[in-house]
Design a protein around this motif. Structure first.
Motif, short mmCIF file in Angstrom:
data_model
loop_
_atom_site.label_atom_id
_atom_site.label_comp_id
_atom_site.label_asym_id
_atom_site.label_seq_id
_atom_site.Cartn_x
_atom_site.Cartn_y
_atom_site.Cartn_z
N HIS A 162 0.79 -1.24 0.00
CA HIS A 162 0.00 0.00 0.00
C HIS A 162 0.82 1.29 0.00
O HIS A 162 0.31 2.33 -0.41
CB HIS A 162 -0.93 0.02 1.22
CG HIS A 162 -2.01 -1.01 1.17
ND1 HIS A 162 -3.11 -0.93 0.36
CD2 HIS A 162 -2.13 -2.19 1.85
CE1 HIS A 162 -3.88 -1.98 0.53
NE2 HIS A 162 -3.32 -2.77 1.44
N PHE A 163 2.05 1.26 0.49
CA PHE A 163 2.82 2.50 0.57
C PHE A 163 3.26 2.95 -0.82
O PHE A 163 3.72 2.14 -1.63
CB PHE A 163 4.05 2.33 1.46
CG PHE A 163 4.79 3.62 1.69
CD1 PHE A 163 4.35 4.52 2.65
CD2 PHE A 163 5.92 3.95 0.95
CE1 PHE A 163 5.01 5.72 2.86
CE2 PHE A 163 6.59 5.13 1.15
CZ PHE A 163 6.14 6.03 2.11
N GLN A 164 3.14 4.24 -1.10
CA GLN A 164 3.53 4.79 -2.39
C GLN A 164 4.83 5.58 -2.24
O GLN A 164 4.85 6.67 -1.66
CB GLN A 164 2.43 5.70 -2.95
CG GLN A 164 2.74 6.21 -4.36
CD GLN A 164 1.62 7.05 -4.92
OE1 GLN A 164 1.03 7.86 -4.20
NE2 GLN A 164 1.31 6.87 -6.19
N CYS A 165 5.90 5.02 -2.76
CA CYS A 165 7.21 5.68 -2.66
C CYS A 165 7.21 6.97 -3.47
O CYS A 165 6.81 6.98 -4.63
CB CYS A 165 8.32 4.77 -3.18
SG CYS A 165 8.39 3.18 -2.35
N LYS A 166 7.68 8.03 -2.86
CA LYS A 166 7.72 9.32 -3.54
C LYS A 166 9.07 9.58 -4.21
O LYS A 166 9.22 10.54 -4.96
CB LYS A 166 7.41 10.44 -2.54
CG LYS A 166 6.02 10.32 -1.89
CD LYS A 166 5.82 11.41 -0.86
CE LYS A 166 4.41 11.37 -0.27
NZ LYS A 166 4.16 10.18 0.54
N LYS A 167 10.04 8.73 -3.89
CA LYS A 167 11.38 8.89 -4.45
C LYS A 167 12.03 7.53 -4.54
O LYS A 167 11.86 6.69 -3.65
CB LYS A 167 12.21 9.83 -3.56
CG LYS A 167 13.56 10.23 -4.14
CD LYS A 167 14.22 11.26 -3.22
CE LYS A 167 15.53 11.77 -3.81
NZ LYS A 167 16.15 12.81 -2.94
N ALA A 168 12.79 7.29 -5.60
CA ALA A 168 13.50 6.03 -5.72
C ALA A 168 14.50 5.88 -4.58
O ALA A 168 15.16 6.84 -4.19
CB ALA A 168 14.22 5.96 -7.06
N GLY A 169 14.58 4.68 -4.04
CA GLY A 169 15.50 4.43 -2.94
C GLY A 169 14.99 4.89 -1.59
O GLY A 169 15.74 4.87 -0.62
N GLN A 170 13.72 5.26 -1.51
CA GLN A 170 13.18 5.81 -0.26
C GLN A 170 13.03 4.74 0.82
O GLN A 170 13.09 5.05 2.01
CB GLN A 170 11.82 6.46 -0.52
CG GLN A 170 11.21 7.15 0.69
CD GLN A 170 10.01 8.00 0.35
OE1 GLN A 170 9.17 7.62 -0.47
NE2 GLN A 170 9.93 9.17 0.95
N ILE A 171 12.86 3.49 0.41
CA ILE A 171 12.65 2.43 1.38
C ILE A 171 13.93 1.62 1.60
O ILE A 171 14.64 1.28 0.65
CB ILE A 171 11.51 1.50 0.91
CG1 ILE A 171 10.17 2.19 1.16
CG2 ILE A 171 11.55 0.14 1.61
CD1 ILE A 171 8.97 1.38 0.78
N LEU A 172 14.19 1.33 2.87
CA LEU A 172 15.28 0.43 3.26
C LEU A 172 14.64 -0.73 3.99
O LEU A 172 13.84 -0.52 4.91
CB LEU A 172 16.27 1.15 4.18
CG LEU A 172 16.93 2.42 3.62
CD1 LEU A 172 17.78 3.09 4.69
CD2 LEU A 172 17.77 2.11 2.39
N ALA A 173 14.96 -1.95 3.59
CA ALA A 173 14.30 -3.10 4.20
C ALA A 173 15.13 -4.36 4.03
O ALA A 173 15.85 -4.50 3.04
CB ALA A 173 12.91 -3.30 3.59
N GLY A 174 15.00 -5.24 4.98
CA GLY A 174 15.62 -6.55 4.88
C GLY A 174 14.72 -7.47 4.08
O GLY A 174 13.67 -7.09 3.59
N GLY A 175 15.11 -8.71 3.95
CA GLY A 175 14.30 -9.66 3.22
C GLY A 175 14.78 -11.08 3.44
O GLY A 175 15.80 -11.31 4.09
N GLY A 176 14.03 -12.03 2.88
CA GLY A 176 14.41 -13.41 3.05
C GLY A 176 14.03 -13.94 4.41
O GLY A 176 13.10 -13.46 5.06
N VAL A 177 14.77 -14.94 4.88
CA VAL A 177 14.46 -15.61 6.14
C VAL A 177 14.93 -14.79 7.34
O VAL A 177 15.99 -14.16 7.30
CB VAL A 177 15.12 -17.01 6.16
CG1 VAL A 177 14.85 -17.72 7.49
CG2 VAL A 177 14.59 -17.85 5.00
N ALA A 178 14.14 -14.80 8.39
CA ALA A 178 14.51 -14.18 9.68
C ALA A 178 14.76 -12.68 9.59
O ALA A 178 15.69 -12.16 10.19
CB ALA A 178 15.72 -14.88 10.27
#
Length: 353
Positions: free
Chosen positions: A226-242
């Motif tokens: 649902h979140f709409q990024c207003k700029k490229a690279g705005q989100i920082l997030a982990g991923g995968g297991v744990a």
């Protein structure tokens, strides 16, 4: 390393350019490799050049600003309807920095991606990722930024033989019809507060230069969708297991690296419980991070993956994070009414203490 990044060959760049120009309904899938390569400008330039829809993988979220006319949101099981529609209808798929893993491709559903009816161009810096999940028409081992630059040059040298404006206009209509990033659930007035409503209200206060750090778990999925990024690279997030627990310390690191930018961490109660020390560090290091905790008294993503009759150690009494924050001498607010969300988030966002 003192080595140059792998680079696309001129022949492959020309072939990719020709395939994209000949395509009736191409689509780009931008993955984590776009973010690692910082190929944000190139993704947007190619989108503008040929009006190609751009979907992102789970880890590729914010590879393009989602306010862009060609951005169609995240793909896959928790993706946007229009993103999945455009991928399923595409005759040419340009996958950039994505391994096209099962969790992004509806578990390799042939109704979604099918090399028997679609031509796939896959660009990845790791040669073993190319063609790993789907046979490809053209596999390219290259840094994403360098590859896109070469393909863009190839298209520009040939000229675009179709009306880009009408293609973008048609895409805009499809996005509107699919309520892309604007589903009715985000305006929910129910209590307990719908997590989608939290995303909406946070979306309203975050500026394009702010950084949003996401934790793992169900909260991450709601924000990814649902979140709409207003700029490229705005989100920082982990991923995968744990990945649960990445958010709080990740936000502190982001604030240390970017002291002049506002940093917001969205996480679940499980992730914050694992890293309560992050609040103490924020105070002691004077890091003005805003923590937005979606508190539903459970490890929701873990619980959802367990059989209903065998859910173990995933539910617990509700932590009072407002009192915990007060114990660390931090400003805090506990919000239970959806109508109070906007003012509470605005106040927190404007505070730099």
């Amino acid at each position: 390393l003192n080595t140059s990044a792998p680079c696309i060959s001129p022949a492959d760049a020309d072939r990719a350019a020709e395939m994209l120009l000949a395509a009736r309904s191409p689509v780009m899938i931008a993955g984590q490799g776009v973010r690692c390569s910082r190929a944000f400008d190139e993704v947007e330039e190619l989108a503008d050049l040929i009006g190609i829809p751009v979907a992102t993988s789970f880890l590729g979220k914010s590879a393009i600003r989602e306010t862009h006319a060609c951005a169609v949101g995240t793909m896959g099981a928790i993706g946007q309807k229009v993103a999945n529609q455009k991928i399923g209808e595409a005759d040419v798929i340009l996958a950039v920095g994505s391994s096209l893993a099962p969790d992004n491709t509806k578990w390799l559903s042939p109704e979604f991606i099918d090399p028997g009816r679609q031509k796939i161009i896959q660009i990845d810096i790791e040669s073993r990722n190319v063609g790993w999940t789907f046979p490809v028409e053209l596999g390219i081992t290259s840094d994403a930024k360098l590859a896109l630059q070469a393909i863009i040059q190839g298209i520009q040298s040939r000229g675009v033989p179709f009306d880009v404006g009408s293609r973008v206009e048609e895409l805009g209509t499809a996005k509107t019809e699919a309520s892309c990033l604007d589903e009715e659930i985000i305006r929910s007035k129910e209590t307990p507060i719908a997590p989608e409503r939290v995303v909406k209200e946070l979306n309203a206060v975050i500026d394009e230069d702010d950084l949003l750090v996401l934790d793992g778990g169900n909260n991450r999925m709601w924000f990814t969708h649902h979140f709409q990024c207003k700029k490229a690279g705005q989100i920082l997030a982990g991923g995968g297991v744990a990945a649960i627990g990445y958010g709080p310390p990740g936000a502190l690191a982001a604030q240390i690296i970017h002291p002049d930018r506002r940093v917001i961490c969205a996480c679940g109660d499980g992730g914050m419980m694992m890293h309560l020390y992050a609040q103490e560090m924020a105070r002691d290091l004077e890091l003005p991070v805003t923590f937005v905790i979606l508190n539903n008294s459970c490890l929701g993503n873990v619980r959802d993956l367990l059989p209903a009759d065998r859910r173990v150690a995933t539910d617990y009494s509700q932590p009072d994070f407002a009192k915990i924050a007060q114990g660390f001498s931090l400003n805090c607010a506990r919000v239970e009414n959806p109508e109070e969300l906007a003012s509470a988030l605005t106040k927190a966002h404007q505070s730099r203490e």
